[in-house]
Write a protein that holds these residues in place. Structure first.
Motif, PDB file in Angstrom:
ATOM      1  N   THR A 113       0.833  -1.205   0.000  1.00  0.00           N
ATOM      2  CA  THR A 113       0.000   0.000   0.000  1.00  0.00           C
ATOM      3  C   THR A 113       0.870   1.259   0.000  1.00  0.00           C
ATOM      4  O   THR A 113       1.797   1.378   0.803  1.00  0.00           O
ATOM      5  N   LEU A 114       0.571   2.187  -0.884  1.00  0.00           N
ATOM      6  CA  LEU A 114       1.255   3.481  -0.886  1.00  0.00           C
ATOM      7  C   LEU A 114       0.684   4.344   0.231  1.00  0.00           C
ATOM      8  O   LEU A 114      -0.533   4.409   0.414  1.00  0.00           O
ATOM      9  N   VAL A 115       1.560   5.040   0.966  1.00  0.00           N
ATOM     10  CA  VAL A 115       1.114   5.755   2.169  1.00  0.00           C
ATOM     11  C   VAL A 115       0.787   7.226   1.903  1.00  0.00           C
ATOM     12  O   VAL A 115       0.311   7.923   2.798  1.00  0.00           O
ATOM     13  N   GLY A 116       1.070   7.726   0.685  1.00  0.00           N
ATOM     14  CA  GLY A 116       0.816   9.141   0.400  1.00  0.00           C
ATOM     15  C   GLY A 116       1.978  10.009   0.850  1.00  0.00           C
ATOM     16  O   GLY A 116       2.878   9.567   1.575  1.00  0.00           O
ATOM     17  N   GLU A 117       1.968  11.264   0.406  1.00  0.00           N
ATOM     18  CA  GLU A 117       3.039  12.198   0.758  1.00  0.00           C
ATOM     19  C   GLU A 117       3.107  12.382   2.264  1.00  0.00           C
ATOM     20  O   GLU A 117       2.121  12.676   2.915  1.00  0.00           O
ATOM     21  N   ARG A 118       4.322  12.152   2.826  1.00  0.00           N
ATOM     22  CA  ARG A 118       4.577  12.253   4.268  1.00  0.00           C
ATOM     23  C   ARG A 118       3.691  11.298   5.073  1.00  0.00           C
ATOM     24  O   ARG A 118       3.474  11.490   6.272  1.00  0.00           O
ATOM     25  N   GLY A 119       3.161  10.260   4.422  1.00  0.00           N
ATOM     26  CA  GLY A 119       2.328   9.279   5.123  1.00  0.00           C
ATOM     27  C   GLY A 119       0.936   9.765   5.429  1.00  0.00           C
ATOM     28  O   GLY A 119       0.297   9.303   6.374  1.00  0.00           O
TER      29      GLY A 119
END
Length: 586
Positions: free
Chosen positions: A473-479
């Motif tokens: 799963t990709l966590v997005g910018e800065r999680g």
């Protein structure tokens, strides 16, 4: 001119000279191409016209003209082939140089200290890097397609005109010198305006990035109109700077156009006089006109290219200043081999302040034996986080030393030092990558089993397993796609995987719910065994079981002992303990 234009040329030259073969091939190919495609073709067209104009219509005249026509197009074909060779050489060299410059910018940025990034807009740094690389592309293109093309065509035109009549060559030479001097004189004024334009563009980019990053605050506080007005202030400054640069260029272009018109008229008028006196043929007149048209168009293009060149130079200026800026925290020229194994720490007469401000630490000394678990408490500004930054060498001391296992941390590389330290910040930052990549970042050769085991210890495996793509799963910018507690558990899993002898915890469980916190506290007990631990606590209860607790105030240790001993002293620690509200120091 620009503050760092010489440095920019130096940086670009160092990148360019790594590919001498493609550069030489490029220059020679284009020069050869012009000799055949432009001058050779124009010369044979002159022969065609002379063959047709100097005799009556006849088959022999047609044969002679056809032969010259065939030779002219053969010359053009040779030129086209050499043009393609030159284009290939540009693609070969330029693509590699732009990649090298991008990597160089990245390497320089990552060498700068944590303080440097704290004082910079992320969006501005990205914009400066991209503009720097694109500036090389623009300047390189202008050097070849504008300057080199103009030089070759100017020399060729001078040779042709001088061959036809020396006076024509002298007239053209005088105008070229005057034209170039005009460009050189006006160049600093243009560059100054382009620098102002580039600076204003950077500020707009920084403000835009800052507003987008903090868009949640804008929405929560209902400040959209205020932010829009603030942003418009920077946009209007950019508009004025852009208008000044463009209007100046418009005036300069007008002066250049008038000078071109005058020289073209003078040369053609003199050529007509020569024809009237039998000094030139009709073909020669056509050749002169074609040379003039080619040269005027090329020099007009050169003038516009110089303006674009200066704009590209100005765009590169801000990144050049960063590249030339001294690195705040540097590795030693000859680093020692790493000798950190157990993590004992010694601060000796440490003095530190931020950028010449008020001292944070003065004559600070402290020894922490290997394997000791130490908690740090105190009000904000006491110096707790500063100690962490200094141990990690995010900043350097003004005086004194910090040693780990007896080794001065300034004698080893920063990478070696930080590989020996596990650090969990209060607000962990994740990459916009998969969960597996974020956890395994601590140990690049980690297997799936290692990552899963660390996740289980940090109680992260439970929520990861519930995701559709699990560890992919990709966590997005800065999680941003994860909750605060989930980000913290990923950070803890990363630290557990790293398995370093020295552990720094900055309220590592502050973002967790009470159930997860209890589980992780138990796992932290396991993680801390056999390691030296420094833990900052805003909730004293989280460090009450530590071997030792240091109470800090204004950069000094005012109390030192374990939980029970400090309570018995009935001093600062006891006061903090008794005045906690919901477990937090007030």
């Amino acid at each position: 001119m620009g503050n760092h234009y010489k440095s920019t040329f130096f940086l670009f030259w160092n990148a360019l000279k790594k590919y001498p073969k493609s550069t030489v091939t490029m220059f020679l190919s284009f020069a050869t191409a012009f000799i055949f495609a432009d001058f050779g073709f124009a010369f044979f067209m002159k022969k065609v016209i002379d063959a047709l104009s100097l005799q009556t219509v006849s088959f022999s005249g047609w044969q002679e003209a056809s032969l010259y026509l065939l030779m002219g197009f053969a010359s053009m074909l040779i030129g086209i082939i050499f043009f393609r060779i030159g284009d290939w050489a540009i693609v070969y060299g330029q693509a590699r140089i732009m990649a090298d410059l991008t990597n160089h910018c990245f390497a320089v940025l990552t060498k700068h200290s944590y303080t440097f990034f704290s004082n910079s807009f992320t969006g501005s740094l990205v914009a400066k890097t991209r503009r720097f690389v694109r500036s090389f592309e623009a300047m390189h293109d202008k050097m070849i397609y504008a300057l080199w093309f103009s030089v070759v065509k100017a020399i060729g035109a001078l040779v042709v005109l001088s061959w036809l009549h020396p006076v024509l060559g002298l007239m053209m030479l005088g105008w070229i010198v005057t034209y170039v001097l005009m460009i050189v004189v006006l160049l600093p004024y243009q560059l100054r305006r382009d620098l102002d334009n580039a600076t204003s563009d950077t500020k707009v980019t920084g403000q835009l990035a800052d507003a987008i990053t903090g868009v949640l605050n804008i929405k929560m506080f209902g400040t959209r109109d205020a932010e829009r007005n603030n942003f418009d202030t920077y946009v209007q400054r950019q508009r004025r700077a852009r208008s000044r640069a463009w209007n100046f260029k418009t005036v300069v272009d007008g002066c250049k156009a008038i000078s071109m018109m005058i020289i073209e008229f003078c040369i053609m008028y003199y050529a007509l006089l020569l024809w009237l006196n039998g000094g030139l043929t009709v073909g020669s007149l056509v050749l002169i006109q074609s040379m003039l048209l080619m040269l005027v168009q090329e020099l007009w293009s050169l003038a516009r290219s110089v303006a674009e060149f200066t704009r590209a130079l100005a765009d590169a200026d801000e990144m050049t200043s960063i590249i030339m800026q001294p690195i705040e925290v540097q590795d030693p020229d000859v680093p020692e081999a790493l000798r950190i194994h157990t993590g004992s720490i010694a601060f000796s007469d440490v003095q530190f302040s931020y950028q010449g401000g008020a001292p944070i630490l003065q004559n600070f000394s402290l020894e922490i034996p290997a394997g000791q678990r130490v908690g740090l408490v105190g009000h904000s500004g006491a110096g707790k986080s500063t100690l962490f930054k200094l141990v990690l060498r995010f900043a350097d001391l003004q005086a004194g030393t910090i040693s780990i296992d007896g080794q001065d941390i300034t004698t080893i590389t920063q990478n070696d030092l930080r590989r020996s330290i596990s650090y969990v910040p209060q607000d962990p930052i994740l990459f916009h990558r998969t969960l597996f990549e974020n956890i395994s970042y601590a140990k690049h050769d980690a297997t799936s089993q290692h990552v899963m085991q660390a996740s289980l210890q940090a109680h992260a495996h439970e929520f990861i397993s519930g995701l559709e793509k699990g560890y992919e799963t990709l966590v997005g910018e800065r999680g941003i796609k994860l909750s605060g507690g989930e980000r913290q558990r990923i950070a803890l899993a990363r630290v557990m995987l790293k398995d370093a002898p020295l552990l720094l915890l900055d309220e590592a469980t502050s973002s967790l719910d009470s159930i997860s916190e209890k589980y992780i506290q138990d796992n932290l007990e396991t993680l801390m065994k056999g390691r030296t631990v420094l833990a900052i606590a805003h909730r004293i209860s989280t460090i009450s079981q530590m071997d030792r607790i240091l109470v800090m105030h204004k950069g000094q240790i005012v109390e030192d002992g374990n939980h029970q001993d400090l309570l018995k002293k009935n001093g600062v620690y006891a006061d903090l303990w008794n005045h906690q509200v919901n477990g937090f120091i007030q």
